[in-house]
Design an enzyme around this catalytic site. Structure first.
Site, mmCIF file in Angstrom:
data_model
loop_
_atom_site.group_PDB
_atom_site.id
_atom_site.type_symbol
_atom_site.label_atom_id
_atom_site.label_comp_id
_atom_site.label_asym_id
_atom_site.label_seq_id
_atom_site.Cartn_x
_atom_site.Cartn_y
_atom_site.Cartn_z
ATOM 1 N N LYS A 24 -33.589 20.759 12.313
ATOM 2 C CA LYS A 24 -33.329 20.405 13.704
ATOM 3 C C LYS A 24 -34.515 20.720 14.609
ATOM 4 O O LYS A 24 -35.468 21.398 14.231
ATOM 5 C CB LYS A 24 -32.065 21.118 14.197
ATOM 6 C CG LYS A 24 -30.789 20.523 13.589
ATOM 7 C CD LYS A 24 -29.538 21.121 14.172
ATOM 8 C CE LYS A 24 -28.297 20.405 13.615
ATOM 9 N NZ LYS A 24 -27.040 21.003 14.115
ATOM 10 N N ARG B 25 -25.072 24.710 6.497
ATOM 11 C CA ARG B 25 -25.059 23.258 6.289
ATOM 12 C C ARG B 25 -26.500 22.780 6.236
ATOM 13 O O ARG B 25 -27.241 22.933 7.205
ATOM 14 C CB ARG B 25 -24.293 22.578 7.429
ATOM 15 C CG ARG B 25 -24.165 21.067 7.303
ATOM 16 C CD ARG B 25 -23.338 20.516 8.467
ATOM 17 N NE ARG B 25 -23.160 19.067 8.381
ATOM 18 C CZ ARG B 25 -23.997 18.178 8.902
ATOM 19 N NH1 ARG B 25 -25.082 18.597 9.547
ATOM 20 N NH2 ARG B 25 -23.764 16.885 8.773
#
Length: 280
Positions: A224, A258
Site C-alpha cells: 500500500k 492480508r
C-alpha cells in the site's frame, strides 16, 4: 481475551500463530495485480500456488477498492467471483470473499464461502441480515468515506479512538443481530480514508484495539501507499517494506495479515516466531 476464530467450516486457535490471508483479485483494475488472475484458470493456478506457499485463507475480490475506483454492478461482481468460489472450494482451504454488497454475500455463502470480508463494516442495508444466520467468519473493517473519495482529505479528532469507536459500534450491531463473537475479526482499514500519519498511528495501536475490543485484528498493509511513502518504492518494489509492515503488525498483536506475497510472508513469520518464542 478471545483467542479463537470460527471461519465457516474451519476454526483457528489464534494464540498458536498469526494467520496469512492471501489476496486473489479476479478484477481487471486492482492497484497491484489487476488483470493478472482474472481468468478462472489463472485464478486457480494462483490459489494452488498460495496453498503450496503456506497460505491459511484465500481472499477473493471481484471489485477493486483502490482510491478512486468506481463501483461495480452486482451482476458483474458475481460474474467475476462465483466461478472462482465454486472452483476453489474443492481445494479444501478457507475462502474469504471481499465484498460490501449483501446480494454478493448471500450468493457467496450459499456457494461455500467461509468468511465475508467487508470494507464497509456491514453498514449497507441488508448486509447484517445477509450474514447473520450463517456460520461464516466476518471481518469488519473501518473506512472513512467511499473508495471514490476516501483519500480526498481524511480527517479525525483522534484517529485511533475514532476507529475503535466505529468498530465497537459495528461489533455491537452484529452481536445484537445474534452473531457469535467467535465469528468476528476487526480491521482498522489501512489506506481507507487515512493519511500516512493516520496509518502508522493505527499500526502502532493494534494491541490497544485488540485489548479494548476483545477481538482479533486483521492487518492489510501489503504494497500500500503507506509503504511507498516511507520507502519511496513503486508498487512492484514494495516487497521488503510490506514484509516489515506485516512483522510490525504481528509484533503489535495482529492475528491475521492480508498479503500479496504469501511465500515470503510465511517465511518471515517463521523466522520472527523462532526469534521471539522464548521471549514470550
Amino acid at each position: 481475551m478471545r483467542q479463537y476464530l470460527q471461519c465457516g467450516r474451519f476454526g483457528y486457535n489464534l494464540a498458536q500463530r498469526p494467520l496469512v490471508m492471501g489476496i486473489l483479485n479476479v478484477t481487471p483494475d486492482s492497484f497491484s495485480d489487476g488483470g493478472r488472475y482474472q481468468g478462472l484458470e489463472f485464478a486457480v493456478e494462483r490459489a494452488e500456488q498460495m496453498i503450496k506457499d503456506g497460505v491459511d485463507i484465500i481472499d477473493i475480490g471481484g471489485e477493486s477498492t483502490r482510491p478512486g475506483s468506481p463501483s461495480v454492478p452486482v451482476d458483474e461482481e458475481l460474474r467475476r467471483i462465483m466461478p472462482a468460489i465454486y472452483a476453489l472450494r474443492e481445494l479444501g482451504y478457507p475462502l474469504s470473499i471481499d465484498t460490501c454488497k449483501p446480494e454478493v454475500m448471500r450468493e457467496a455463502i450459499i456457494a461455500g464461502a467461509d468468511m465475508i470480508n467487508d470494507i464497509n463494516g456491514f453498514r449497507a442495508p441488508g448486509a447484517i441480515e445477509a450474514v447473520k444466520d450463517s456460520d461464516c467468519g466476518l471481518c469488519v473493517m473501518h473506512m472513512q468515506g467511499t473508495p471514490q473519495d476516501m483519500q480526498a482529505q481524511p480527517e479525525y479528532v483522534d484517529v485511533v479512538a475514532d476507529v475503535i469507536a466505529f468498530l465497537r459500534e459495528r461489533i455491537d450491531a452484529l452481536l445484537a443481530a445474534g452473531v457469535a463473537r467467535e465469528r468476528i475479526t476487526i480491521d482498522p482499514g489501512f489506506g481507507f480514508g487515512k493519511s500516512v500519519e493516520h496509518n502508522y498511528a493505527l499500526l502502532r495501536s493494534i494491541n490497544r484495539m485488540e485489548s479494548e475490543l476483545g477481538l482479533p485484528v486483521l492487518a492489510g498493509l501489503s504494497r500500500k501507499s503507506m509503504i511507498g511513502a516511507v520507502t519511496g518504492r513503486s508498487v512492484e518494489q514494495r516487497l521488503a517494506g510490506s514484509l516489515a509492515g506485516a512483522l510490525a503488525a504481528v509484533a503489535q498483536g495482529a492475528r491475521i495479515v492480508r498479503v500479496h506475497d504469501v511465500a515470503e510472508t510465511v517465511d518471515a513469520l517463521k523466522v520472527w516466531q523462532a526469534a521471539t518464542t522464548n521471549n514470550q
